[in-house]
Design a protein around this motif. Structure first.
Motif: not given
Length: 460
Positions: A414-415, A430-441, A443-451
């Protein structure tokens, strides 16, 4: 249950610790004004508190009633005979006692309705200027438009208040204290439907699921929550029919001015603006625009500025006729459940916006000019649209954050789709990209500046 309001409590206590002060408090009905006042005033041992809720009656009748309260609390031992039954004479008398006092005049607009509005404002201007040397005066009211008028330069009370408190709804974080044991996913759903009114939240039954609370509190015409949503919130409007029409039209998805005009003012008489104005002043609706198109009227949308009222006009009011024919379970299954997640997802975007402002402030991040929806017009690919959430910097760079209210963890697949869409648009710096997920991510989703996940959002 008293929740939140730390800032307001500090302001009010700071003013009440002074020998003399005048405070204005306003906010819509059942938002907690009286509870806040009582929390600060009634337990003080250093100053007696005279609390009076104005009657919808003459000044003379109101003064007679407040005198009864003064006698009942033992401030005077016998009946006081004023020269005239006016508030000016009353405060002259109270001031002459030379005792520290707190005097609360609640629902001040009621008093204005039955007297000359300009005259009674002028009377209280005289009182504040000359007759509260040992008095902390609190003037409170629910008619937001009328109370805001007291702060305008044209009003005689302009500049007379030492502090003002505009009492809004509880934040999503504060409201969650009414249902602390729910999952983050369910906390979002409860706040999205029922909003941040303490009055409403006290009536929720967190041990029951969202469907049960909707059916028993909002689909039951005898329930106080239904009554609050259907009539009490707009009870101060002189033209309740027009208020209902506008709120109903917005609740059913017509949000731009042109869409509203097509339904409510097809002849374009200009009356729509007149009817929208008091709803905006009362803060029951708001005019919202993308953060990069704030002055573009075509991109602006009118939104109901209250989650409960938004839900009521989206689902309850349009289907009331069905109550005569169908079981409420059937109405819920057919009219509410199919689009409920979409409704909550849109409200989750507002929660994430509030969270991001809190994150920016708590981390002392500078250079941020705005946070909100971001409109793009990609001329190369001939597409346009909006991003859920964007952070606008002074240097015109933009951080894009995708918001996901999913029952499962957010997957990399999905990302990748979201990233592909962003990468196609060349007009945005665009400078930074991030994600907010109410139920988390996953395990294989890497870190983003906003996560961020639900635990981050609901971390105090």
């Amino acid at each position: 249950m008293f929740v939140g309001r730390e800032k307001e409590l500090n302001i009010l206590n700071e003013e009440l610790n002074k020998q003399s002060s005048s405070i204005l408090i306003y906010g819509k009905r059942k938002i907690g004004k009286t509870t806040l006042i009582n929390k600060c005033c009634l337990n003080r041992s250093d100053k007696p508190c005279i609390y009076f809720e104005c009657l919808k009656d003459t000044e003379e009748k109101n003064v007679k009633e407040i005198l009864k309260i003064i006698k009942n609390i033992g401030l005077i031992s016998e009946w006081v005979s004023l020269e005239e039954n006016t508030f000016l004479d009353l405060f002259k008398y109270l001031n002459s006692l030379n005792k520290p006092l707190i005097v609360v005049i609640d629902e001040y607009p009621y008093l204005k309705e039955f007297t000359s509005s300009k005259t009674i404002d002028s009377v209280f201007q005289n009182i504040i200027d000359n007759y509260i040397s040992n008095i902390n005066l609190i003037i409170s009211g629910s008619h937001i438009g009328m109370m805001k008028d007291l702060l305008k330069e044209k009003n005689t009370l302009f500049g007379r208040f030492s502090r003002k408190i505009s009492l809004g709804e509880l934040s999503y974080l504060e409201a969650s204290q009414f249902y602390p044991n729910l999952s983050n996913y369910d906390k979002v759903s409860f706040y999205s439907v029922f909003g941040g009114s303490p009055y409403v939240n006290e009536k929720l039954v967190p041990d029951q699921n969202l469907m049960w609370n909707i059916m028993n509190l909002l689909m039951n015409v005898d329930n106080p929550v239904y009554i609050y949503a259907s009539s009490l919130l707009i009870s101060d409007f002189s033209n309740q029919v027009q208020a209902n029409r506008i709120l109903s039209t917005i609740g059913n998805g017509k949000k731009s001015y042109s869409e509203l005009e097509e339904v409510l003012d097809r002849n374009k008489t200009g009356l729509l603006s007149k009817y929208l104005k008091p709803l905006l002043e009362m803060e029951l609706i708001k005019k919202d625009a993308p953060i990069n198109k704030l002055n573009d009227a075509k991109k602006a949308k009118y939104e109901i500025n209250d989650n409960l009222l938004r839900f009521y006009y989206a689902y309850i009011q349009p289907n009331q006729y069905l109550y005569l024919y169908k079981d409420i379970h059937m109405i819920y299954e057919e009219e509410i459940r199919p689009s409920l997640i979409t409704f909550i997802s849109l409200r989750f975007e507002d929660i994430c916006k509030a969270f991001m402002w809190r994150y920016v402030n708590n981390n002392n991040i500078t250079g941020i000019t705005n946070i909100g929806r971001y409109y793009y017009d990609d001329s190369i690919n001939k597409t346009n649209g909006e991003f859920d959430l964007a952070i606008l910097h002074k240097n015109t760079k933009v951080d894009l954050i995708e918001v996901k209210y999913l029952s499962d963890k957010l997957k990399q697949e999905t990302i990748n789709k979201e990233l592909s869409q962003i990468n196609k648009i060349k007009e945005i710096n665009v400078d930074k990209i991030g994600f907010i997920s109410i139920n988390g991510f996953d395990n294989n989703v890497p870190d983003y500046f906003y996560k961020f996940d639900g635990d981050d959002i609901y971390k105090d």
